[in-house]
Design a protein around this motif. Sequence first.
Motif, PDB file in Angstrom:
ATOM      1  N   TRP A 161      76.083 -11.872  10.251  1.00 29.80           N
ATOM      2  CA  TRP A 161      74.613 -11.847  10.211  1.00 29.80           C
ATOM      3  C   TRP A 161      74.067 -13.173   9.694  1.00 29.80           C
ATOM      4  CZ3 TRP A 161      71.326 -12.286   5.972  1.00 29.80           C
ATOM      5  CH2 TRP A 161      69.979 -12.079   6.248  1.00 29.80           C
ATOM      6  N   THR A 162      74.748 -13.735   8.716  1.00 29.36           N
ATOM      7  CA  THR A 162      74.312 -15.037   8.181  1.00 29.36           C
ATOM      8  C   THR A 162      74.386 -16.114   9.271  1.00 29.36           C
ATOM      9  OG1 THR A 162      75.068 -14.406   5.978  1.00 29.36           O
ATOM     10  CG2 THR A 162      74.744 -16.763   6.402  1.00 29.36           C
ATOM     11  N   ASN A 165      71.547 -15.393  11.742  1.00 26.06           N
ATOM     12  CA  ASN A 165      70.259 -15.739  11.134  1.00 26.06           C
ATOM     13  C   ASN A 165      70.068 -17.253  11.077  1.00 26.06           C
ATOM     14  OD1 ASN A 165      67.755 -15.193   9.842  1.00 26.06           O
ATOM     15  ND2 ASN A 165      68.725 -15.527   7.844  1.00 26.06           N
ATOM     16  N   ASN A 166      71.084 -17.948  10.672  1.00 26.26           N
ATOM     17  CA  ASN A 166      71.001 -19.415  10.619  1.00 26.26           C
ATOM     18  C   ASN A 166      70.820 -20.006  12.026  1.00 26.26           C
ATOM     19  OD1 ASN A 166      71.260 -19.431   7.836  1.00 26.26           O
ATOM     20  ND2 ASN A 166      73.507 -19.618   7.939  1.00 26.26           N
ATOM     21  N   LEU A 168      69.372 -18.507  14.558  1.00 20.88           N
ATOM     22  CA  LEU A 168      68.023 -18.216  15.007  1.00 20.88           C
ATOM     23  C   LEU A 168      67.044 -19.206  14.410  1.00 20.88           C
ATOM     24  CD1 LEU A 168      65.932 -16.394  16.492  1.00 20.88           C
ATOM     25  CD2 LEU A 168      65.943 -14.919  14.438  1.00 20.88           C
ATOM     26  N   HIS A 169      67.152 -19.479  13.123  1.00 17.25           N
ATOM     27  CA  HIS A 169      66.247 -20.415  12.460  1.00 17.25           C
ATOM     28  C   HIS A 169      66.471 -21.857  12.959  1.00 17.25           C
ATOM     29  CE1 HIS A 169      64.448 -17.541   9.775  1.00 17.25           C
ATOM     30  NE2 HIS A 169      65.657 -17.133   9.312  1.00 17.25           N
ATOM     31  N   ARG A 189      67.694 -14.172  18.591  1.00 21.09           N
ATOM     32  CA  ARG A 189      66.976 -13.199  17.764  1.00 21.09           C
ATOM     33  C   ARG A 189      67.607 -11.809  17.895  1.00 21.09           C
ATOM     34  NH1 ARG A 189      62.384 -14.188  19.629  1.00 21.09           N
ATOM     35  NH2 ARG A 189      61.730 -15.672  17.997  1.00 21.09           N
ATOM     36  N   GLU A 192      70.744 -11.717  15.949  1.00 20.18           N
ATOM     37  CA  GLU A 192      70.509 -11.657  14.495  1.00 20.18           C
ATOM     38  C   GLU A 192      70.133 -10.230  14.092  1.00 20.18           C
ATOM     39  OE1 GLU A 192      68.209 -11.570  10.867  1.00 20.18           O
ATOM     40  OE2 GLU A 192      67.362 -11.311  12.899  1.00 20.18           O
ATOM     41  N   ILE A 193      69.306  -9.594  14.958  1.00 20.64           N
ATOM     42  CA  ILE A 193      68.940  -8.207  14.659  1.00 20.64           C
ATOM     43  C   ILE A 193      70.164  -7.292  14.723  1.00 20.64           C
ATOM     44  CG2 ILE A 193      67.574  -6.237  15.473  1.00 20.64           C
ATOM     45  CD1 ILE A 193      65.449  -8.279  16.421  1.00 20.64           C
ATOM     46  N   GLN A 195      73.303  -8.106  14.287  1.00 22.50           N
ATOM     47  CA  GLN A 195      74.200  -8.349  13.151  1.00 22.50           C
ATOM     48  C   GLN A 195      73.614  -7.777  11.868  1.00 22.50           C
ATOM     49  OE1 GLN A 195      77.227  -9.502  13.293  1.00 22.50           O
ATOM     50  NE2 GLN A 195      77.104  -9.784  15.540  1.00 22.50           N
ATOM     51  N   GLY A 196      72.287  -7.778  11.761  1.00 24.79           N
ATOM     52  CA  GLY A 196      71.664  -7.148  10.594  1.00 24.79           C
ATOM     53  C   GLY A 196      71.930  -5.655  10.554  1.00 24.79           C
TER      54      GLY A 196
END
Length: 404
Positions: A161-162, A165-166, A168-169, A189, A192-193, A195-196
């Motif tokens: 997830w990290t 997220n990284n 995506l940003h 995105r 990331e969702i 993986q969250g």
Amino acid sequence: MEFDSITKDPKQLSRTVSIGVLLTAILLGVLVLCHINHSPRTDDAEVFANFIGIAPQVEGPITRLNVRDNQFVKKGELLFEIDERPYQYALERTVSEQATLEGQIVDERRKIAALVSAVSVSQAGIHTAQADVTRSAATIEQARADVAHAEQGVNRAKAEWTYANNNLHRLEPLLSKQFVTEDQVDRARSLEIAQGEALKQAESQLLLSQAALKSSLAQYERSGAGLDESRAQHEQAQHAVTTLEPLTNQRGARAAAIKDARYNLDSCRVYAPFDALVTNLTISEGAYVRVGQEVFTLIDARMWWAIGNFREGQLSHIKPGMRADVYVMSKPNIRFPGVVDSIGFGVTPDPDVIGKLEKGLPNVQRTLNWVHLASRYPVRIRVQNPNPELFRVGESAVVTIRGN
């Protein structure tokens, strides 16, 4: 011619007759003395027989008197009876007590069997509790492994997830500059969702695994407590198991009590121990007799003796086994053969000769008797063919020892 001269001389004849009479007297005296020494005789004798006092071994009133005074009784003949009811009741009571004891032993055996079964059950409970503890320990190990696996899944999901997220940003600023397409940003995105969500699932799985571990630990503690309880129950059941020794040890005393009660019951009937003559009977039926109290006397009629008191100088000519003649005063013309049974070894010392034997110094007489009388010692002669109708204890008799 010589005889004619003697007859013609009266003095010579008288002298000759006197000498002959004197020699004859001396000869007769010597013969009598030899006969007295070798065949001692005494008229200082009495008839004697053994006798016993009949005394009961239990006490109570006499309900039946089966004899009379001066009666001849045979061995085993009933003499008298004592009221047996108290002793019959005592026997029944002791028999009942023994039966009660045997019933207690049977009940105690049943209790012991039940207690032994309880011990077996508690032992099985210990085995079951031990199995539960072992199973709980295995479950704990499995739960710990699940927790470790869930933690690894959380770490892995968190890392993914990290990364998403990284990523995506990193891509979103590039979209405005047209370095990436919008589709790439949407995929980043979405990843990331996803993986969250995966991280949340991994964390939920970790929480479940931790809860299962706590449950396994609690179950292990409960299993340990159950094992301790089973062990305590087993120890209590073992302590509750008793033995039969306190009861079985009483069997000997109860059996002895029954024998004693039966012996007392049998002693209510008194029988003649030998052929005897009843004497000194002064009671009747209804008299209360006590233990050891003589009721009457039995004279043993199986054997009679004549006890003759012979002078000490005659004892050297008397030996056991010699034949003897016994005459009783009631029938002095009847001779009863006998055998010397024994010779006495002591009589009461004469205080006029040796004084009195007391504590301290001997008390010796100061006077001197010039005439010493010979001591007499009792000689027991067993009569071989006594006549029961003529022989009585204390009857005067004459005894002559025949010698060898």
